[in-house]
Structures are given as structure tokens and as C-alpha cells.
Design an enzyme around this catalytic site. Structure first.
Site, mmCIF file in Angstrom:
data_model
loop_
_atom_site.group_PDB
_atom_site.id
_atom_site.type_symbol
_atom_site.label_atom_id
_atom_site.label_comp_id
_atom_site.label_asym_id
_atom_site.label_seq_id
_atom_site.Cartn_x
_atom_site.Cartn_y
_atom_site.Cartn_z
ATOM 1 N N LYS A 22 -3.741 -1.475 2.658
ATOM 2 C CA LYS A 22 -2.409 -0.858 2.775
ATOM 3 C C LYS A 22 -2.370 0.425 1.928
ATOM 4 O O LYS A 22 -1.924 1.476 2.379
ATOM 5 C CB LYS A 22 -1.362 -1.830 2.276
ATOM 6 N N ASN A 23 -2.879 0.338 0.699
ATOM 7 C CA ASN A 23 -2.740 1.454 -0.253
ATOM 8 C C ASN A 23 -3.738 2.573 -0.025
ATOM 9 O O ASN A 23 -3.748 3.552 -0.768
ATOM 10 C CB ASN A 23 -2.803 0.940 -1.691
ATOM 11 N N CYS A 117 12.329 -0.082 -8.467
ATOM 12 C CA CYS A 117 12.080 -1.267 -7.630
ATOM 13 C C CYS A 117 11.985 -2.445 -8.587
ATOM 14 O O CYS A 117 12.099 -2.301 -9.802
ATOM 15 C CB CYS A 117 10.815 -1.093 -6.796
ATOM 16 N N ARG A 122 9.594 3.114 -12.009
ATOM 17 C CA ARG A 122 8.712 3.825 -11.075
ATOM 18 C C ARG A 122 9.092 5.314 -10.919
ATOM 19 O O ARG A 122 9.354 5.802 -9.841
ATOM 20 C CB ARG A 122 8.708 3.154 -9.704
ATOM 21 N N ASP A 305 -2.198 -5.415 -9.531
ATOM 22 C CA ASP A 305 -1.764 -6.076 -8.289
ATOM 23 C C ASP A 305 -2.369 -7.466 -8.125
ATOM 24 O O ASP A 305 -2.020 -8.174 -7.184
ATOM 25 C CB ASP A 305 -2.130 -5.218 -7.070
ATOM 26 N N ARG A 397 5.142 -7.146 3.690
ATOM 27 C CA ARG A 397 4.914 -5.712 3.447
ATOM 28 C C ARG A 397 3.443 -5.436 3.163
ATOM 29 O O ARG A 397 2.953 -4.341 3.390
ATOM 30 C CB ARG A 397 5.752 -5.251 2.248
HETATM 31 C C1 EPZ Z 1 0.222 2.438 -6.743
HETATM 32 O O1 EPZ Z 1 1.583 2.595 -7.088
HETATM 33 C C2 EPZ Z 1 0.173 1.273 -5.761
HETATM 34 N N1 EPZ Z 1 0.945 1.614 -4.570
HETATM 35 C C3 EPZ Z 1 0.730 0.015 -6.432
HETATM 36 O O2 EPZ Z 1 0.599 -1.057 -5.517
HETATM 37 C C4 EPZ Z 1 -0.103 -0.285 -7.671
HETATM 38 O O3 EPZ Z 1 0.443 -1.405 -8.327
HETATM 39 C C5 EPZ Z 1 -0.085 0.935 -8.605
HETATM 40 O O4 EPZ Z 1 -0.564 2.105 -7.902
HETATM 41 C C6 EPZ Z 1 -0.975 0.731 -9.826
HETATM 42 O O5 EPZ Z 1 -2.283 0.490 -9.427
HETATM 43 C C7 EPZ Z 1 0.387 2.423 -3.632
HETATM 44 O O6 EPZ Z 1 -0.734 2.895 -3.771
HETATM 45 C C8 EPZ Z 1 1.217 2.715 -2.422
HETATM 46 P P1 EPZ Z 1 1.316 4.583 -10.459
HETATM 47 P P2 EPZ Z 1 2.057 3.929 -7.856
HETATM 48 O O7 EPZ Z 1 1.911 5.911 -10.167
HETATM 49 O O8 EPZ Z 1 1.194 5.066 -7.487
HETATM 50 C C9 EPZ Z 1 4.110 5.398 -14.192
HETATM 51 C C10 EPZ Z 1 1.315 -2.850 -4.248
HETATM 52 O O9 EPZ Z 1 1.542 -3.982 -4.621
HETATM 53 N N2 EPZ Z 1 4.415 6.685 -13.554
HETATM 54 O O10 EPZ Z 1 -0.175 4.483 -10.600
HETATM 55 O O11 EPZ Z 1 3.528 4.049 -7.656
HETATM 56 C C11 EPZ Z 1 4.619 4.213 -13.400
HETATM 57 O O12 EPZ Z 1 5.966 3.938 -13.721
HETATM 58 C C12 EPZ Z 1 1.799 -1.677 -5.048
HETATM 59 O O13 EPZ Z 1 0.632 -2.550 -3.241
HETATM 60 C C13 EPZ Z 1 5.221 7.611 -14.244
HETATM 61 O O14 EPZ Z 1 5.694 7.340 -15.355
HETATM 62 O O15 EPZ Z 1 1.767 3.543 -9.355
HETATM 63 C C14 EPZ Z 1 3.697 3.096 -13.830
HETATM 64 O O16 EPZ Z 1 4.166 2.570 -15.057
HETATM 65 C C15 EPZ Z 1 2.730 -2.123 -6.139
HETATM 66 N N3 EPZ Z 1 5.498 8.811 -13.660
HETATM 67 C C16 EPZ Z 1 2.364 3.812 -14.074
HETATM 68 O O17 EPZ Z 1 2.690 5.203 -14.195
HETATM 69 C C17 EPZ Z 1 4.992 9.152 -12.426
HETATM 70 O O18 EPZ Z 1 5.268 10.284 -11.954
HETATM 71 C C18 EPZ Z 1 1.358 3.671 -12.932
HETATM 72 O O19 EPZ Z 1 2.050 3.976 -11.741
HETATM 73 C C19 EPZ Z 1 4.177 8.218 -11.753
HETATM 74 C C20 EPZ Z 1 3.889 6.994 -12.338
#
Ligand code: EPZ
Length: 418
Positions: A22-23, A117, A122, A305, A397
């Protein structure tokens, strides 16, 4: 709303094929917006989030066809709308991935702020800071991010923290920028590498994906291409843990073990037999698991995850386990549901102490987010008696036909249409 009923106590045995990730599918679908032609994606999983992304691309003006094997053709020559509306973005945060491509190709994007969420606030501040560093003008107004840039300019961006979709969004934006962009402290996830592969097939020049420094040399245009989405490492890890927690013997096919070194080592530490060969992983367990400590980290560390699934395994393991969640600030909502099944878990901030119990006892529980819902299915498989899981739309999802795949492995599981 549908529910899933699981009658526990049966060992899983047999073979299960893994679907496309998915990702990886979601960013690759968004990348189609960069191309004034058609991007063909195969091995796309049949998931709610994927159909949501197709709906989003469709309202941008993309022409989409899906064949009977879920091969997807996305023709973006006719894209005429650069706004991603709240009603779609709020159902899937990954919609933010259209922002980079839209502003790179059309000079403008209006994206609804995704909002928080269940697992955390996020924010997308790093996505926005990166685009501003590339010369974009960004205004936040009325719940929308309005990005304008006649032509993005390549530059060096250092992420304050590792962000997967932040890395992906800016990689896509840089693909059509003027000059070269370097992303430092970039995410190293396999899904980032898969996106880079897909972009390069379209004529982009991305180097270093999979390391923490990615260089993108901007080009004038991207053209039609075909790409097969890589296997889903989180689905793989979930089935590995289902086999382990039911003392089963399962062969997992159509996957890539090299993406799962941390989870494999952790399961072996817990006493699970794991063998890998090519695109196959064999998981066997004939005794109670040993407890182990887990700390989630960006790739190649233990994936967040798979954290909820590991909490289930540790809740019936021999001994006590400390599990620390370092990526998201609220990713223990599965704990209160597992406590209803008799798990002995104490939450202290971003850490839980899990004391293994002999067995869990089935009960009605509620899914709260995608991966937590998968952990409730695992708990139901391990528990004695019946576990009725509500709000299973969360699971749809991210897992393709999960109850069919588990049934084929001998689980007593059924979906109750409500
Ligand atoms: C991706 O989410 C995945 N989703 C998530 O999978 C996964 O849990 C996550 O990466 C971590 O591996 C997709 O790829 C569609 P991040 P993402 O930006 O990109 C903070 C699932 O179950 N952050 O790596 O949204 C954020 O709050 C989903 O399939 C900021 O502060 O995660 C988090 O604490 C759930 N500012 C950390 O970084 C930003 O601009 C990592 O988030 C962006 C992120």
C-alpha cells in the site's frame, strides 16, 4: 458496519501470498501526475486507500482504467484541477502525496490540510518547508495549503526528522525542478526506493534512494512507463507474527525477506524458527514465545507499523517485555482493547511494559486504526473463545482480503456484514 468474528486456539498452517505494498502504491500513483502520458502500475493491492487515491486522481482530471488483475493505467495528460478537497483528504492522509507532483508540473496546488489521525497529530510542516526551500510560496488559508511556484528550484534540504511521505513528496517535486536537489536525513524505507525506481522509469534522475542522502537532477518532462509495485513488508510481518502467535507453520510467498531483517531477527530472538529463500519466508513455532524488548525506529530499524502486532505476541510470551514507540505519539490505542482480552500491559508515555500471561480470553473489541486492528485479529487467533472485532473498515484500508488469506491458513474467522 462490518465486524470480524475470530474463534481462537487454532494453529495456522499452509501458504499465503503477499500483495503489493500500500505504502509504495500510493506514492507511485501520485507520481503519475508528473507525467504527461500514462503510468501503468501492476501488483497494486485491492485496498480502500488505493481506491481513494484513484478517486482523488480522477477528480484532478486523470483518466484511469483498472484491469481484472488490478493493473492500473493512470493517464494524466488531461489533468485540469490542482485542488485536493477536504472530503477526500480527511479519509486518507496520504493524499498529501499529490502536493509535490501538482506544484512541480502545474506550478500550483491547493491541498486540504490532512488534520490529525488516531495515532498522532501527523503534521506536514516538513513537506511545506521543503517546498518553500525550493522557491514555492505557501499560504495556509481556510484549512488548505496553497502552494505556488512558476518553477521549483533545486536546493539542499536537511529534514529535521525522518519523514517517509515528506521524503517522497519532495523527491517527486524535485524530479521536474530546475537544477539539482539533495535531500539529507532522508527516509530509507523500501517504499521510498520503489518510488525512485518508478520515477527513473518515467525519465527522472534520482540517485541514492535507500540511503539518507538522495540526489535528484531535475528534468524537463517525464514520460509514460510501467512499474510493478514491490511486496508489502508490513503485511508480510503481520502474517509472520500470526504464524508465531498460533504456534503455526506458514510459508509466506511473493515477498522480499531483505526488507524485514529487524522483524525476522526479533522473532528469532523470541524463539521462532524463520528461514528465508528467494521471495519466500518460512515461519514455524511449536512452543510459547520468549519475551524480548522492542524499540520502533525509522527503516532499517523495527517498523512502527508492526509494533501493535508485537505487543500481542509479547502479551502471551514467557517473561516481560518493554516496547518503546519512538515514531508516533499516540500509537498504543490497541493496548486497552488487548487488556479486555486479559493482557497484562502498563503504559508509561511512549513505552509499555508487557507481562506475558498464559492465554488471552476472547471478548468483543473495537479497532481504532489500521495496524491496531490487525493486532486485534492476531489476538483473536491466539485467544481462547470468540473475539468480535468492530470498526473493521480500518483493516480494509491496509490489508487485502485478510480474512480469506487467514481462512486459507486454517483460521476460524468470518466477516459479519452489518
Ligand atoms: C508513513 O507515514 C506511512 N504511511 C505510515 O504507515 C508509517 O507508519 C510511517 O510512514 C512511519 O514509517 C505511508 O507511507 C502512506 P512520517 P508518514 O512522515 O509519512 C513526524 C500505515 O499503517 N512528522 O514518516 O505520514 C510525524 O508526526 C501508515 O500504513 C512531522 O513532524 O510518517 C511522525 O511523528 C500509518 N512533520 C514522524 O515524523 C512532518 O512534516 C514520522 O512520520 C512529517 C512527519
Amino acid at each position: 458496519m462490518d465486524k470480524i468474528l475470530v474463534r481462537g486456539g487454532r494453529s495456522l498452517n499452509g501458504t499465503v501470498p503477499i500483495s503489493g505494498a500500500k505504502n509504495a502504491a500510493l506514492p507511485c500513483m501520485a507520481a503519475a501526475l508528473l507525467c504527461d502520458g500514462t503510468l501503468r502500475l501492476t501488483n497494486v493491492p485491492h485496498l480502500k486507500d488505493v481506491t481513494t487515491m484513484l478517486e482523488l486522481l480522477g477528480q484532478h482530471g486523470a483518466a484511469i482504467t483498472v484491469d481484472e488483475h488490478w493493473g492500473v493505467d493512470i493517464d494524466c495528460t488531461g489533468v485540469n484541477n490542482t485542488e485536493a478537497p477536504y472530503n477526500l483528504v480527511r479519509t486518507m492522509r496520504a493524499s498529501i502525496l499529490v502536493m509535490g507532483p501538482l506544484v512541480a508540473r502545474f506550478g500550483e496546488a491547493r491541498i486540504s490540510l490532512p488534520g490529525g489521525c488516531a495515532i498522532g497529530s501527523r503534521p506536514v510542516d516538513l513537506h511545506i518547508k521543503g517546498l518553500e526551500a525550493m522557491g514555492a510560496k505557501v499560504n495556509l488559508e481556510g484549512g488548505y495549503i496553497h502552494v505556488q511556484a512558476p518553477r521549483l528550484k533545486g536546493t539542499r534540504i536537511v529534514f529535521d526528522l525522518v519523514t517517509v511521505t515528506g521524503t517522497e513528496n519532495l523527491m517527486m517535486a524535485a524530479a521536474l525542478a530546475e537544477g539539482t536537489t539533495v535531500l539529507e536525513n532522508a527516509a530509507r524505507e523500501p517504499e521510498v526506493v520503489d518510488l525512485a525506481l518508478c520515477l527513473n522509469k518515467m525519465g527522472a534522475r534520482v540517485e541514492g534512494a535507500g540511503t539518507d542522502a538522495i540526489t535528484i537532477h531535475g528534468v524537463e518532462r517525464l514520460t509514460s512507463a510501467s512499474h510493478a509495485v514491490l511486496p508489502d513488508r508490513i503485511e508480510t510481518g503481520t502474517f509472520m507474527m500470526a504464524a508465531a502467535v498460533t504456534q503455526g507453520n506458514v510459508t509466506i510467498t511473493r515477498t522480499d525477506p531483505t526488507m524485514l531483517e529487524a522483524p525476522i531477527l526479533k522473532l528469532q530472538q523470541c524463539g521462532v524458527e524463520v528461514e528465508t529463500e528467494g521471495d519466500v519466508i518460512r515461519v514455524r513455532s511449536d512452543k510459547r514465545l520468549r519475551a524480548a524488548d522492542i524499540k520502533t525506529l525509522p527503516y532499517p530499524g523495527f517498523p512502527t507499523d508492526l509494533q501493535a502486532q508485537m505487543v500481542v505476541l509479547m502479551s502471551v510470551a514467557q517473561g516481560a517485555s518493554i516496547i518503546t514507540e519512538t515514531i508516533f505519539e499516540n500509537r498504543f490505542m490497541h493496548v486497552s482493547e488487548l487488556q479486555r482480552l486479559g493482557a497484562d500491559i502498563a503504559v508509561r508515555g511512549n513505552t509499555v511494559l508487557v507481562r506475558g500471561v498464559e492465554k488471552l480470553i476472547g471478548a468483543p473489541v473495537m479497532a481504532t486504526d489500521l495496524r491496531a486492528s490487525a493486532s486485534l485479529v492476531l489476538a483473536g487467533l491466539a485467544a481462547e473463545g470468540e473475539t468480535l472485532i468492530s470498526r473493521v473498515y480500518h483493516i480494509d484500508r491496509g490489508y487485502e482480503r485478510i480474512e480469506e488469506k487467514l481462512l486459507a491458513l486454517g483460521a476460524d474467522i468470518q466477516r459479519l456484514h452489518g
